[in-house]
Write an enzyme that holds these catalytic residues in place. Structure first.
Site, PDB file in Angstrom:
ATOM      1  N   ASP A  49       1.732   3.366  -5.308  1.00 23.91           N
ATOM      2  CA  ASP A  49       2.281   3.318  -6.674  1.00 23.91           C
ATOM      3  C   ASP A  49       2.358   1.872  -7.173  1.00 23.91           C
ATOM      4  OD1 ASP A  49       4.391   2.522  -5.069  1.00 23.91           O
ATOM      5  OD2 ASP A  49       5.879   3.845  -6.001  1.00 23.91           O
ATOM      6  N   SER A  50       1.999   0.907  -6.313  1.00 28.13           N
ATOM      7  CA  SER A  50       1.807  -0.476  -6.757  1.00 28.13           C
ATOM      8  C   SER A  50       0.751  -0.532  -7.853  1.00 28.13           C
ATOM      9  CB  SER A  50       1.408  -1.374  -5.582  1.00 28.13           C
ATOM     10  OG  SER A  50       0.353  -0.788  -4.845  1.00 28.13           O
ATOM     11  N   ASP A  88       0.807   7.904  -2.594  1.00 25.61           N
ATOM     12  CA  ASP A  88       2.245   7.716  -2.817  1.00 25.61           C
ATOM     13  C   ASP A  88       2.812   8.779  -3.745  1.00 25.61           C
ATOM     14  OD1 ASP A  88       3.506   5.656  -1.458  1.00 25.61           O
ATOM     15  OD2 ASP A  88       2.876   4.108  -2.884  1.00 25.61           O
ATOM     16  N   LYS A 118       2.920   9.697   0.970  1.00 25.28           N
ATOM     17  CA  LYS A 118       3.916   8.722   1.437  1.00 25.28           C
ATOM     18  C   LYS A 118       5.101   8.787   0.480  1.00 25.28           C
ATOM     19  CE  LYS A 118       3.467   4.032   1.048  1.00 25.28           C
ATOM     20  NZ  LYS A 118       4.628   3.705   0.185  1.00 25.28           N
ATOM     21  N   GLU A 120       9.310   7.100  -0.044  1.00 23.84           N
ATOM     22  CA  GLU A 120      10.241   6.039   0.353  1.00 23.84           C
ATOM     23  C   GLU A 120      11.592   6.627   0.734  1.00 23.84           C
ATOM     24  OE1 GLU A 120      10.404   3.029  -2.708  1.00 23.84           O
ATOM     25  OE2 GLU A 120       8.227   2.727  -2.667  1.00 23.84           O
ATOM     26  N   GLU A 186       8.544  -2.369   5.415  1.00 27.62           N
ATOM     27  CA  GLU A 186       8.249  -3.418   4.434  1.00 27.62           C
ATOM     28  C   GLU A 186       9.329  -4.489   4.428  1.00 27.62           C
ATOM     29  OE1 GLU A 186       6.961  -2.161   0.532  1.00 27.62           O
ATOM     30  OE2 GLU A 186       7.081  -4.204  -0.257  1.00 27.62           O
TER      31      GLU A 186
HETATM   32  O1  KIV Z   1       2.522   1.076  -3.299  1.00 29.39           O
HETATM   33  C1  KIV Z   1       2.176   0.322  -2.376  1.00 29.39           C
HETATM   34  O2  KIV Z   1       1.257  -0.491  -2.525  1.00 29.39           O
HETATM   35  C2  KIV Z   1       2.874   0.423  -1.097  1.00 29.39           C
HETATM   36  C3  KIV Z   1       2.507  -0.560  -0.044  1.00 29.39           C
HETATM   37  C4  KIV Z   1       3.146  -1.859  -0.361  1.00 29.39           C
HETATM   38  C5  KIV Z   1       2.885  -0.102   1.309  1.00 29.39           C
HETATM   39  O3  KIV Z   1       3.723   1.242  -0.933  1.00 29.39           O
END
Ligand code: KIV
Length: 277
Positions: A49-50, A88, A118, A120, A186
């Site tokens: 989600d970055s 994510d 993934k 959090e 992280e």
């Molecule tokens: O969204 C992302 O890029 C991440 C990584 C930093 C692990 O969750």
């Protein structure tokens, strides 16, 4: 298997089985060309989600939607054949209840072809992780600095220093017990990441967590020097594509203004040979 057989992408259980072995290699990707570049080099690729910050100019990951993740997930899937794709779950798509998480995780996997999601969170997300895993959804957990929680964490700070290390250890143990096949650590002190890596039976994937983890991940735009708004201490820039790209664009602008581009070799004549454009 024949000598010419194509390598197939690993599945969640193959990643889990790499615990304690050769380090797992991973990067984020958001587009087909980037995915193609890393396919042969990574064990898994994360549609992170970055994407909201590095491609869409958002100030944090909080504004990322399911639709954005699906669109980028579909693009990345077209560029992968030998690396696994993990996607994510965006902020607000899984925290409310295990049922909400299942609905959205199933949609992400069905519409993108991702092999896992993934999400959090640690102890508080363990029941949701167990719910998903029991229903066929492999989950990669993410503890330590969880960027979707910056408003309660008070910013992008190192997590787990001092006595906070015990809570982080409890988070990692809880997600492993709930059935996560791996866990991202992280921005945590390297000594704590080492202790977590020893304590949990699943691979730890570090980002700002030292070399002792079972694998590493970086945001691809950070390591290629494409995202330059800021650079975290844990990022190593392996290239300067942002600066190189801007220099190339400046050259192009200069040549257009000087009428030196297009040059004769870029121009079509009147008398093209038969059949040629
Ligand atoms: O969204 C992302 O890029 C991440 C990584 C930093 C692990 O969750």
């Amino acid at each position: 298997m024949s000598a010419t057989a194509k390598k197939t992408a690993p599945m969640a259980e193959d990643i889990r089985a790499r615990k304690g072995g050769e380090p797992l290699v991973s990067l984020t990707a958001y587009t087909t060309p980037m995915a193609q570049m890393m396919d042969a080099h990574c064990d898994f690729v994360l549609v992170g989600d970055s994407v909201g910050m590095v491609l869409h100019g958002l100030p944090s990951t909080l504004g990322v939607t399911m639709e954005m993740m699906i669109l980028h997930g579909q693009a990345v899937a077209r560029g992968l054949s030998s690396a696994m794709m993990v996607i994510d779950m965006p902020f607000g798509s899984y925290e409310e209840s295990p049922q909400q998480a299942f609905r959205n995780a199933a949609r992400l996997m069905a519409e993108t072809g991702a092999g896992a999601v993934k999400l959090e969170g640690g102890v508080e997300m363990a029941p949701t992780i167990a719910f998903l895993v029991k229903r066929g959804i492999p989950v990669m957990a993410h503890v330590g600095l969880t960027p979707q929680s910056i408003n309660t964490l008070g910013g992008y700070k190192v997590q787990g220093r001092g006595t906070a290390g015990e809570a982080l250890m409890a988070d990692a143990r809880a997600v492993a017990e709930a059935g996560a096949f791996s866990v991202v650590l992280e921005k945590v002190p390297a000594s704590l990441a080492d202790a977590v890596t020893q304590a949990v039976p699943i691979p730890t994937i570090g980002i700002g967590a030292g070399a002792g983890c079972d694998g590493q991940i970086l945001v691809v735009d950070d390591m290629l020097g494409l995202f330059t708004a800021f650079k975290a201490k844990f990022v190593k820039r392996y290239a300067t594509l942002g600066a190189d790209g801007e220099a190339a664009i400046a050259d192009y602008a200069r040549e257009v203004r000087a009428r030196s581009f297009p040059a004769p070799e870029h121009v079509f004549g009147d008398d093209a040979p038969e059949g040629k454009a």
